[in-house]
Design a protein around this motif. Sequence first.
Motif, mmCIF file in Angstrom:
data_model
loop_
_atom_site.group_PDB
_atom_site.id
_atom_site.type_symbol
_atom_site.label_atom_id
_atom_site.label_comp_id
_atom_site.label_asym_id
_atom_site.label_seq_id
_atom_site.Cartn_x
_atom_site.Cartn_y
_atom_site.Cartn_z
ATOM 1 N N UNK A 93 -52.650 0.835 -21.371
ATOM 2 C CA UNK A 93 -51.737 1.901 -20.963
ATOM 3 C C UNK A 93 -51.710 2.068 -19.449
ATOM 4 N N UNK A 94 -52.851 1.937 -18.800
ATOM 5 C CA UNK A 94 -52.878 2.059 -17.337
ATOM 6 C C UNK A 94 -52.062 0.943 -16.696
ATOM 7 N N UNK A 98 -48.658 1.520 -14.523
ATOM 8 C CA UNK A 98 -48.507 0.942 -13.176
ATOM 9 C C UNK A 98 -47.185 0.191 -13.042
ATOM 10 N N UNK A 99 -46.813 -0.543 -14.078
ATOM 11 C CA UNK A 99 -45.542 -1.266 -14.065
ATOM 12 C C UNK A 99 -44.372 -0.296 -13.987
ATOM 13 N N UNK A 360 -57.768 -2.638 -13.862
ATOM 14 C CA UNK A 360 -57.437 -1.225 -13.656
ATOM 15 C C UNK A 360 -58.165 -0.668 -12.429
ATOM 16 N N UNK A 361 -59.430 -1.027 -12.273
ATOM 17 C CA UNK A 361 -60.184 -0.560 -11.101
ATOM 18 C C UNK A 361 -59.511 -1.033 -9.814
ATOM 19 N N UNK A 393 -53.474 10.896 -10.762
ATOM 20 C CA UNK A 393 -52.531 11.967 -11.079
ATOM 21 C C UNK A 393 -51.366 11.438 -11.908
ATOM 22 N N UNK A 394 -50.878 10.260 -11.565
ATOM 23 C CA UNK A 394 -49.785 9.649 -12.337
ATOM 24 C C UNK A 394 -50.259 9.269 -13.730
ATOM 25 N N UNK A 395 -51.459 8.714 -13.818
ATOM 26 C CA UNK A 395 -51.997 8.300 -15.120
ATOM 27 C C UNK A 395 -52.196 9.503 -16.022
ATOM 28 N N UNK A 396 -52.701 10.607 -15.461
ATOM 29 C CA UNK A 396 -52.927 11.819 -16.264
ATOM 30 C C UNK A 396 -51.642 12.314 -16.917
#
Length: 566
Positions: A93-94, A98-99, A360-361, A393-396
């Motif tokens: 999902x991360x 990002x995409x 992801x890191x 913040x975007x991922x949350x």
Amino acid sequence: MKPLLGWLSARWRSIILLVWPLALLPLAVSPYSEARCGYVVLVMALFWITEAAPLPVTSLLPVVLFPLLGILSTDDVCIQYLKETNMMFIGGLIIAISVEHCNLHKRIALRAILVIGTSPGRLLFGLMGTTMFVSMWISNTAATAMVTPIAKAVLAELKAHEKAEKRSAILAIDEAFAEYTQETTGKETKQDSPEDEEEETPDKEAVGYFLGICYAATLGGTGTLIGTGTNLIFKGLFATAFPNGENITFAGWMMFCVPLMLLCTLAGWLWLMILYMGLFRRKKSGSAVKTAEQRKAVKLVIKKSYQDLGPMTFHEGSVLFFFIVIVLLWFFREPEFMPGWAAAVSDVEVQDSTAVMLVCFLLFVLPADLDFLKFRFNADKPCKPSPSLITWKVVEKKMHWGIILLLGGGFAMAEATNASGLNDLIGDTLSVLNVLPDLAILIIVCIATTFLTQFASNAAICNIVLPVLAKMAVAVEIHPMYLMMPACLCCSYAYVLPVGTPPNAFVMGECNMKTSDMIKAGLGMCVISIVFLLVLFPTYGGVLYGLNGFPSWAANSNTTESFHDL
């Protein structure tokens, strides 16, 4: 009667939440652990199917009920909510977020449609093909939401050109008629304005485009392990039921599911072309893309949308690079046709979540631009830190936390059925089916699962059906993957109703189509998908996964422990 029905329709969820657990209470107080586990399974099954409580909330019940009923300890239940499969889902999902965050998915989609073409067949094929590809890596709903505005802009341009052509034709006829009338009667006639036309009904071809998008999103989700949640549910439940069994790898999944996905998408395109585009029938005068001018207008709309994105940025290029890296790492971790990189770098088992968490890191720490290379001597303009490729913040905001809980709830339920002995009870009950041929059992399983998934959450049906099929496979001595993997794929074949899957509901809201249109086209897609699955899996899948015979690891699994009499 009417007030009573209104009261029931407004409060049916509360009634289910109260009445169903109380009705099953005798199972909860039974001295047998199998019955107590069955109580939790039945309560969660109905709550999941009816969505009386939100799906993620229902998925938390094992943490409460299994320890209180003496089936599993709290630690044993909680550990199921963050297994390797859940970590892989979070990492996937991360990557997908990002995409989306850098608009890379939109650039890919627009470019692909430009290359494929803008005739009716090519436009539908381009929309379906790009949606399918994007949906392999990001959520089905996000892929649908991305491509639908492109389709709406294209169809709006087509409608504008049709109206302009129709208006020109009407004006030409009116002018000719007025000239003729003036010559014969010497009187001028009042011309009707083309603006007085009745409002047009939704274009039949537009319905075909939108249905093609949602079907392609659904099929694209079946192509990779991270494409949709049900695939990872299968992976986790299979590992729980058969810890010594075959490892479901990213490459192994794609080797079967990508060809199946491509065939179903191609057949779906052909089905929609026949149903809505008049393929193999005489062209009607109202065909949507019938002139070179209209095709040119469509191309200009798509080209303008692509140009509005501007040149590819460093941000997009970096995300694209890491996207390619993670796909290669997943595919070659254990490709089966050659030694994988995991075995070369470590003596312990390295799974897909390790690779995705590394990527992801890097996405969280590497910069999204090259401004950090600029050194400013002007103190009035202090240097600002470069943003990272993706921020927490975007991922949350975009992370599907509910699906993670749903995965965990299913894994906890599967672990409890093993620990309580409910597995053996189900296996003994289903052993009567061993009189049927294996193919007959597979047909029944596929049709039943496809039917159920039209009315309830795909993930919920997957969590309910797959553990039962694991026990059935052992009871009738069939390779467990022979039943479980096709059933998992059938959980995604929710084409018929808007409630079946979010992409259906999304396009239903965007396009003014009738429910009967979705049912008619969806039934055909169900038949297409099931037929291809039933033809390919026992043949090609049987060779690929070695499904001939009952494997020793299934015979020795914890599902075959002798069940003591109740």
